[in-house]
Enzyme design. Structure first.
Site, PDB file in Angstrom:
ATOM      1  N   PHE A  10       0.926  -1.400  -0.088  1.00  0.00           N
ATOM      2  CA  PHE A  10       0.035   0.000   0.128  1.00  0.00           C
ATOM      3  C   PHE A  10       0.769   1.084   0.012  1.00  0.00           C
ATOM      4  N   GLU A  82       5.409  -7.483   7.286  1.00  0.00           N
ATOM      5  CA  GLU A  82       3.738  -7.844   7.614  1.00  0.00           C
ATOM      6  C   GLU A  82       3.396  -6.694   8.398  1.00  0.00           C
ATOM      7  N   SER A  83       2.151  -6.556   7.812  1.00  0.00           N
ATOM      8  CA  SER A  83       1.812  -5.028   8.520  1.00  0.00           C
ATOM      9  C   SER A  83       0.130  -4.928   9.176  1.00  0.00           C
ATOM     10  N   THR A  98       9.790 -11.465   8.665  1.00  0.00           N
ATOM     11  CA  THR A  98      10.091 -10.460   7.866  1.00  0.00           C
ATOM     12  C   THR A  98      10.606  -9.022   8.589  1.00  0.00           C
ATOM     13  N   THR A 132       6.270   2.708  12.476  1.00  0.00           N
ATOM     14  CA  THR A 132       4.785   2.928  13.022  1.00  0.00           C
ATOM     15  C   THR A 132       4.692   3.698  14.283  1.00  0.00           C
ATOM     16  N   ASP A 133       3.700   4.207  14.573  1.00  0.00           N
ATOM     17  CA  ASP A 133       3.585   4.927  16.033  1.00  0.00           C
ATOM     18  C   ASP A 133       3.060   3.712  17.064  1.00  0.00           C
ATOM     19  N   GLU A 134       2.736   2.581  16.504  1.00  0.00           N
ATOM     20  CA  GLU A 134       2.318   1.230  17.602  1.00  0.00           C
ATOM     21  C   GLU A 134       3.456   1.149  18.334  1.00  0.00           C
ATOM     22  N   TYR A 158       2.672  -7.655  16.034  1.00  0.00           N
ATOM     23  CA  TYR A 158       3.102  -6.824  15.080  1.00  0.00           C
ATOM     24  C   TYR A 158       3.849  -5.477  15.511  1.00  0.00           C
ATOM     25  N   ALA A 160       5.435  -5.320  18.404  1.00  0.00           N
ATOM     26  CA  ALA A 160       6.807  -5.778  19.007  1.00  0.00           C
ATOM     27  C   ALA A 160       7.782  -5.995  17.877  1.00  0.00           C
ATOM     28  N   SER A 161       7.498  -6.730  16.883  1.00  0.00           N
ATOM     29  CA  SER A 161       8.330  -6.912  15.976  1.00  0.00           C
ATOM     30  C   SER A 161       8.861  -5.617  15.022  1.00  0.00           C
ATOM     31  N   LYS A 162       7.937  -4.623  14.834  1.00  0.00           N
ATOM     32  CA  LYS A 162       8.483  -3.032  14.195  1.00  0.00           C
ATOM     33  C   LYS A 162       9.398  -2.664  15.330  1.00  0.00           C
ATOM     34  N   TYR A 215     -15.107  -3.528  16.153  1.00  0.00           N
ATOM     35  CA  TYR A 215     -14.402  -4.193  17.161  1.00  0.00           C
ATOM     36  C   TYR A 215     -14.885  -3.461  18.609  1.00  0.00           C
ATOM     37  N   ARG A 222      -7.690   6.293  16.675  1.00  0.00           N
ATOM     38  CA  ARG A 222      -6.336   6.230  15.995  1.00  0.00           C
ATOM     39  C   ARG A 222      -6.232   7.828  15.270  1.00  0.00           C
TER      40      ARG A 222
HETATM   41  P1  NAD Z   1       1.441  -3.677   3.248  1.00  0.00           P
HETATM   42  O1  NAD Z   1       1.076  -4.849   4.003  1.00  0.00           O
HETATM   43  O2  NAD Z   1       0.439  -3.079   2.312  1.00  0.00           O
HETATM   44  O3  NAD Z   1       2.819  -3.836   2.340  1.00  0.00           O
HETATM   45  C1  NAD Z   1       3.786  -4.688   2.824  1.00  0.00           C
HETATM   46  C2  NAD Z   1       4.933  -4.976   1.430  1.00  0.00           C
HETATM   47  O4  NAD Z   1       5.981  -5.580   1.906  1.00  0.00           O
HETATM   48  C3  NAD Z   1       3.795  -5.982   0.503  1.00  0.00           C
HETATM   49  O5  NAD Z   1       4.182  -5.633  -0.690  1.00  0.00           O
HETATM   50  C4  NAD Z   1       4.737  -7.391   0.789  1.00  0.00           C
HETATM   51  O6  NAD Z   1       4.792  -8.069  -0.380  1.00  0.00           O
HETATM   52  C5  NAD Z   1       6.309  -7.097   1.108  1.00  0.00           C
HETATM   53  N1  NAD Z   1       6.724  -7.786   2.084  1.00  0.00           N
HETATM   54  C6  NAD Z   1       6.193  -8.534   2.957  1.00  0.00           C
HETATM   55  N2  NAD Z   1       7.326  -9.442   3.361  1.00  0.00           N
HETATM   56  C7  NAD Z   1       8.422  -9.034   2.553  1.00  0.00           C
HETATM   57  C8  NAD Z   1       9.642  -9.740   2.421  1.00  0.00           C
HETATM   58  N3  NAD Z   1      10.017 -10.722   3.361  1.00  0.00           N
HETATM   59  N4  NAD Z   1      10.671  -9.396   1.731  1.00  0.00           N
HETATM   60  C9  NAD Z   1      10.073  -8.706   0.812  1.00  0.00           C
HETATM   61  N5  NAD Z   1       8.989  -8.155   0.633  1.00  0.00           N
HETATM   62  C10 NAD Z   1       8.023  -8.138   1.627  1.00  0.00           C
HETATM   63  O7  NAD Z   1       2.039  -2.582   4.368  1.00  0.00           O
HETATM   64  P2  NAD Z   1       1.872  -1.079   4.347  1.00  0.00           P
HETATM   65  O8  NAD Z   1       0.715  -0.811   4.873  1.00  0.00           O
HETATM   66  O9  NAD Z   1       2.196  -0.654   2.803  1.00  0.00           O
HETATM   67  O10 NAD Z   1       3.072  -0.721   5.180  1.00  0.00           O
HETATM   68  C11 NAD Z   1       4.280  -0.266   4.817  1.00  0.00           C
HETATM   69  C12 NAD Z   1       5.211  -0.059   6.041  1.00  0.00           C
HETATM   70  O11 NAD Z   1       4.876   1.038   6.628  1.00  0.00           O
HETATM   71  C13 NAD Z   1       5.381  -1.260   6.792  1.00  0.00           C
HETATM   72  O12 NAD Z   1       6.771  -1.054   7.372  1.00  0.00           O
HETATM   73  C14 NAD Z   1       4.374  -0.550   8.081  1.00  0.00           C
HETATM   74  O13 NAD Z   1       4.946  -1.332   9.405  1.00  0.00           O
HETATM   75  C15 NAD Z   1       4.711   0.696   8.028  1.00  0.00           C
HETATM   76  N6  NAD Z   1       3.270   1.577   8.478  1.00  0.00           N
HETATM   77  C16 NAD Z   1       2.088   1.373   7.876  1.00  0.00           C
HETATM   78  C17 NAD Z   1       1.109   1.979   8.219  1.00  0.00           C
HETATM   79  C18 NAD Z   1      -0.251   1.882   7.823  1.00  0.00           C
HETATM   80  O14 NAD Z   1      -1.110   2.560   8.243  1.00  0.00           O
HETATM   81  N7  NAD Z   1      -0.526   0.882   6.848  1.00  0.00           N
HETATM   82  C19 NAD Z   1       1.475   3.028   9.168  1.00  0.00           C
HETATM   83  C20 NAD Z   1       2.655   3.332   9.748  1.00  0.00           C
HETATM   84  C21 NAD Z   1       3.725   2.700   9.419  1.00  0.00           C
HETATM   85  O1  DAU Z   2      -0.887   3.115  13.580  1.00  0.00           O
HETATM   86  C1  DAU Z   2      -0.228   2.786  12.598  1.00  0.00           C
HETATM   87  C2  DAU Z   2      -0.610   1.575  12.136  1.00  0.00           C
HETATM   88  O2  DAU Z   2      -2.057   1.449  11.653  1.00  0.00           O
HETATM   89  C3  DAU Z   2       0.319   0.514  11.245  1.00  0.00           C
HETATM   90  O3  DAU Z   2       1.535   0.479  11.835  1.00  0.00           O
HETATM   91  C4  DAU Z   2      -0.208  -0.797  10.872  1.00  0.00           C
HETATM   92  O4  DAU Z   2       0.451  -1.416   9.688  1.00  0.00           O
HETATM   93  C5  DAU Z   2      -1.843  -0.385  10.371  1.00  0.00           C
HETATM   94  O5  DAU Z   2      -2.482  -1.710   9.816  1.00  0.00           O
HETATM   95  C6  DAU Z   2      -2.598   0.232  11.163  1.00  0.00           C
HETATM   96  O6  DAU Z   2      -2.940  -0.479  12.532  1.00  0.00           O
HETATM   97  P1  DAU Z   2      -4.466  -0.742  13.094  1.00  0.00           P
HETATM   98  O7  DAU Z   2      -4.641  -1.949  13.713  1.00  0.00           O
HETATM   99  O8  DAU Z   2      -4.681   0.722  13.768  1.00  0.00           O
HETATM  100  O9  DAU Z   2      -5.372  -0.560  11.654  1.00  0.00           O
HETATM  101  P2  DAU Z   2      -6.614  -1.280  11.416  1.00  0.00           P
HETATM  102  O10 DAU Z   2      -6.985  -0.755  10.195  1.00  0.00           O
HETATM  103  O11 DAU Z   2      -6.341  -2.986  11.385  1.00  0.00           O
HETATM  104  O12 DAU Z   2      -7.555  -0.768  12.463  1.00  0.00           O
HETATM  105  C7  DAU Z   2      -8.165   0.331  12.825  1.00  0.00           C
HETATM  106  C8  DAU Z   2      -8.890   0.363  13.925  1.00  0.00           C
HETATM  107  O13 DAU Z   2     -10.056  -0.022  13.675  1.00  0.00           O
HETATM  108  C9  DAU Z   2      -8.496  -0.486  15.250  1.00  0.00           C
HETATM  109  O14 DAU Z   2      -8.724   0.180  16.370  1.00  0.00           O
HETATM  110  C10 DAU Z   2      -9.258  -1.679  14.977  1.00  0.00           C
HETATM  111  C11 DAU Z   2     -10.541  -1.306  14.327  1.00  0.00           C
HETATM  112  N1  DAU Z   2     -11.036  -2.378  13.482  1.00  0.00           N
HETATM  113  C12 DAU Z   2     -10.298  -2.843  12.456  1.00  0.00           C
HETATM  114  C13 DAU Z   2     -10.759  -3.737  11.899  1.00  0.00           C
HETATM  115  C14 DAU Z   2     -10.146  -4.452  10.521  1.00  0.00           C
HETATM  116  C15 DAU Z   2     -12.463  -2.431  13.468  1.00  0.00           C
HETATM  117  O15 DAU Z   2     -13.086  -2.131  14.421  1.00  0.00           O
HETATM  118  N2  DAU Z   2     -12.695  -3.530  12.731  1.00  0.00           N
HETATM  119  C16 DAU Z   2     -12.255  -4.200  11.717  1.00  0.00           C
HETATM  120  O16 DAU Z   2     -12.702  -5.067  11.062  1.00  0.00           O
END
Ligand code: NAD
Ligand code: DAU
Length: 354
Positions: A10, A82-83, A98, A132-134, A158, A160-162, A215, A222
């Site tokens: 993404f 893995e996110s 990962t 991430t802020d998590e 998640y 903890a791994s980040k 949930y 958030r």
């Molecule tokens: P995503 O899950 O959409 O994409 C992750 C990508 O990494 C995928 O294309 C996947 O194929 C690739 N990948 C996974 N394992 C791999 C491996 N072992 N080797 C090579 N490629 C691999 O994630 P995202 O939401 O785009 O998040 C990207 C980064 O930003 C992550 O590090 C996440 O922790 C961080 N982040 C995400 C958010 C959010 O809200 N989505 C917020 C803050 C930080």
């Molecule tokens: O804060 C940054 C993080 O935001 C990133 O590091 C993560 O990669 C990203 O996935 C995201 O984590 P969250 O757990 O906050 O995102 P998610 O979209 O899964 O959930 C957002 C909120 O909504 C959370 O409080 C859980 C809730 N939720 C989520 C899902 C999937 C629901 O209530 N119902 C749902 O079906």
């Protein structure tokens, strides 16, 4: 050239699209293509000479070595991970591999490559780690937002791994002098987000007439940031960030989950009214809470604003409107990824939860 890991995901794909629009510098996308990696996101640049792709796993040390020695990047940006928190609860193993081992491999390969560069290139080289802020854990309602000095207190496999990966990046800077910068961002939303995350899941389920699973009582908070604003922040941190520093990135947009779901429903009511005239709000269902569900995230983005001059261009209303419109215009994109694997995930995560 620059390397982007996880560029088929993404945020990584939004970053590459944004980069290619703005710069005439090649980018190599290194991605394993897990369920979350989708090359369709990059269709518009696949024939652009500045875009290259290598299907490589961060666990493949030799593969990574070959890529750095062949392409000699001036910067490596690590998005790959893995996110999804819920997936980390069902199966933490891939997250450890990962996010921790993969980041360690990338740091090792980068350090070996960087340490033999000529002085000028060595000085200008950057390793940017996207986090991430998590990692900071959960806030109570009256707590101050997370700052860069908030102690780490991750609560899910998640986060903890980040957090581990952030510590490794910090250690490679401190011990070996590797020129690193880390960003810690809040929840992103926007085009190309896999419909396992709240906002695209709710849009997709609403349009399909399915339950909108909330949930617990929906009061968890958030901070939401439009993905392109995050990409701009990463670019600024890459070009101007101080070495060894971390920068929090957030939208000053704290919302309860229930508010987010309600806004999506009322927006869809206007843009794509249901055939029966009822509101999408009637599809909301409160389900069993996520184990260990963090109550609140909030980001103090003062440091990146003051030091690097970053400011988000979108607020939640404008960003969400753009996002909903994108999903309405790109239903085939969602249709193509809602495969057998995706349905298995829905059964695993939501089956028996109501
Ligand atoms: P995503 O899950 O959409 O994409 C992750 C990508 O990494 C995928 O294309 C996947 O194929 C690739 N990948 C996974 N394992 C791999 C491996 N072992 N080797 C090579 N490629 C691999 O994630 P995202 O939401 O785009 O998040 C990207 C980064 O930003 C992550 O590090 C996440 O922790 C961080 N982040 C995400 C958010 C959010 O809200 N989505 C917020 C803050 C930080
Ligand atoms: O804060 C940054 C993080 O935001 C990133 O590091 C993560 O990669 C990203 O996935 C995201 O984590 P969250 O757990 O906050 O995102 P998610 O979209 O899964 O959930 C957002 C909120 O909504 C959370 O409080 C859980 C809730 N939720 C989520 C899902 C999937 C629901 O209530 N119902 C749902 O079906």
């Amino acid at each position: 050239m620059i390397f982007v890991t996880g560029g088929a995901g993404f945020i990584g794909s939004n970053f590459i699209l944004n980069w290619i629009k703005k710069h005439n510098e090649p980018v190599l996308n290194i991605d394993k293509l897990t369920y979350a990696g989708n090359l369709e996101n990059l269709k518009s640049v696949e024939n652009n000479p500045n875009y290259l792709f290598a299907k490589t796993d961060l666990l493949d040390l030799a593969g990574l070595e070959k890529l750095v020695n062949e392409h000699k990047p001036r910067a490596i940006l690590n998005f790959a991970a893995e996110s999804h928190v819920d997936r980390s609860i069902h199966g933490p193993g891939d997250f450890i591999q990962t996010n921790i081992v993969g980041t360690f491999n990338l740091l090792q390969v980068t350090k070996d490559y960087w340490s033999q560069l000529p002085d000028v290139e060595k000085k200008s080289f950057r390793f940017l780690h996207v986090s991430t802020d998590e990692v900071y854990g959960s806030l109570e309602l009256n707590d101050a937002p997370f700052s860069e000095t908030t102690p780490y207190a991750p609560n899910s496999p998640y986060s903890a791994s980040k957090a581990s990966s952030d510590h490794l990046v910090r250690a490679y800077h401190h011990t070996y002098g590797l020129p690193t910068v880390t960003t810690n961002c809040s929840n992103n939303y926007g085009p190309y987000q896999f419909p396992e995350k709240l906002i695209p899941l709710v849009i997709h389920n609403a349009l399909k007439g399915k339950d909108l699973p909330i949930y617990g009582d929906g009061s968890n908070i958030r901070d939401w940031l439009y993905v392109v604003d995050h990409c701009d922040a990463i670019e600024l941190a890459l070009e101007k960030g101080r070495l060894g520093e971390t920068y929090n990135v957030g939208g000053w947009n704290e919302k309860k989950n229930i508010e987010v779901v309600d806004t999506i429903c009322t927006t869809l009511d206007k843009l794509r009214p249901r055939a029966d005239g009822k509101s999408y709000l009637t599809q909301k269902v409160f389900v069993k809470d996520r184990p260990g569900h963090d109550k609140r995230y909030a980001i103090d983005a003062t440091k990146i604003e003051k030091e690097l001059g970053w400011k988000p261009a979108e607020n939640f209303e404008t960003g969400l409107a753009k996002t909903i419109k994108w999903y309405l215009d790109n239903e085939t994109w969602v249709g193509n990824i809602v495969s057998g694997n995706y349905r298995e995930w829905l059964d695993k995560n939501y089956g028996g939860r109501r």
